[in-house]
Scaffold this active site. Sequence first.
Site, PDB file in Angstrom:
ATOM      1  N   HIS A   1     -36.936-120.909  59.893  1.00  0.00           N
ATOM      2  CA  HIS A   1     -38.105-120.053  59.694  1.00  0.00           C
ATOM      3  C   HIS A   1     -38.953-120.588  58.447  1.00  0.00           C
ATOM      4  O   HIS A   1     -40.100-120.453  58.305  1.00  0.00           O
ATOM      5  CB  HIS A   1     -38.080-118.829  60.098  1.00  0.00           C
ATOM      6  CG  HIS A   1     -37.868-118.356  61.247  1.00  0.00           C
ATOM      7  ND1 HIS A   1     -37.102-117.200  61.678  1.00  0.00           N
ATOM      8  CD2 HIS A   1     -38.019-119.140  62.478  1.00  0.00           C
ATOM      9  CE1 HIS A   1     -37.004-117.189  63.090  1.00  0.00           C
ATOM     10  NE2 HIS A   1     -37.807-118.242  63.512  1.00  0.00           N
TER      11      HIS A   1
ATOM     12  N   ASP B   1     -36.640-124.534  69.857  1.00  0.00           N
ATOM     13  CA  ASP B   1     -35.488-124.032  69.648  1.00  0.00           C
ATOM     14  C   ASP B   1     -34.511-123.467  70.685  1.00  0.00           C
ATOM     15  O   ASP B   1     -34.203-122.269  71.090  1.00  0.00           O
ATOM     16  CB  ASP B   1     -36.043-122.823  68.831  1.00  0.00           C
ATOM     17  CG  ASP B   1     -35.009-121.819  68.211  1.00  0.00           C
ATOM     18  OD1 ASP B   1     -33.668-122.425  68.193  1.00  0.00           O
ATOM     19  OD2 ASP B   1     -35.174-120.955  67.959  1.00  0.00           O
TER      20      ASP B   1
END
Length: 275
Positions: A18, A158
Amino acid sequence: MNYRHAFHAGNHADCLKHVLLVALLRALARKATPFAVLDTHAGRGAYDLAASEATRTGEALRGAARLAGITEGPLADYAALLREGGFPAHYPGSPVLVRALLRPGDRLVANELHPEDHAALRALFARDPQVAVHRRDAYEALGALTPFPEKRGLVLIDPPFEEDGEFDRLAAGIRRVNHRFRAGILAAWYPVKHRAPVRAFHAALAESGVRDILDCALFLREPTDPQRLNGSGLIVVNPPFGFEDAARTILAALLERLGDGEAGQGVAVTRVAEE
């Protein structure tokens, strides 16, 4: 479909993924023209860190909790977004982080297959005209939802890595998106348990014909135990100008905060394929 990110929200892998995602989005926003983001494994969007799944593992305490108070330096932008997203009560997943950085005219396409997580994701963005929520197989979504009409943007892949062959599927997905959307930035997360699968993954990418591939990895210990998540990496295709140097600075700061001094800890920013 039995993978639930609620058990792992805010762990060291989330921090790596992130903080680099935020840097990529900031780079996209340097140009005035609109962009789109496709998040193929979006999850619930946000996670209650007081829920039983999160408290059972306590992974956020060894990850995001070590970063959330930072106000200066290369991690400050991500840390501020954590606080704005409700940390420490909640961890803002990638859809929430992306949404926080969209400008008017930009948009997010969030995809999640798990029925309960998809329902939570739809509820989270139910009244948001800049977010579209889909329930598709992630790799099918790569073909169905790219390229973007905006002609610029980012695809975040992801995968949960709970099934055999995930590295192969991920390499094939990267090739497919790059063929369909040459100008798009691709960011693909992968786990580091031991080195052999990662070496094979890098070799497959190097031989794929995809150009301009950067690998950004964080190791908390020597990756010799295949039963542990010893680190993780983010493959970035078409990294923006300046991102490679920024990634080195970001990863060094991450290791300083997240590393516990175990043997073999370190970072690596390497070229898998040249431009």
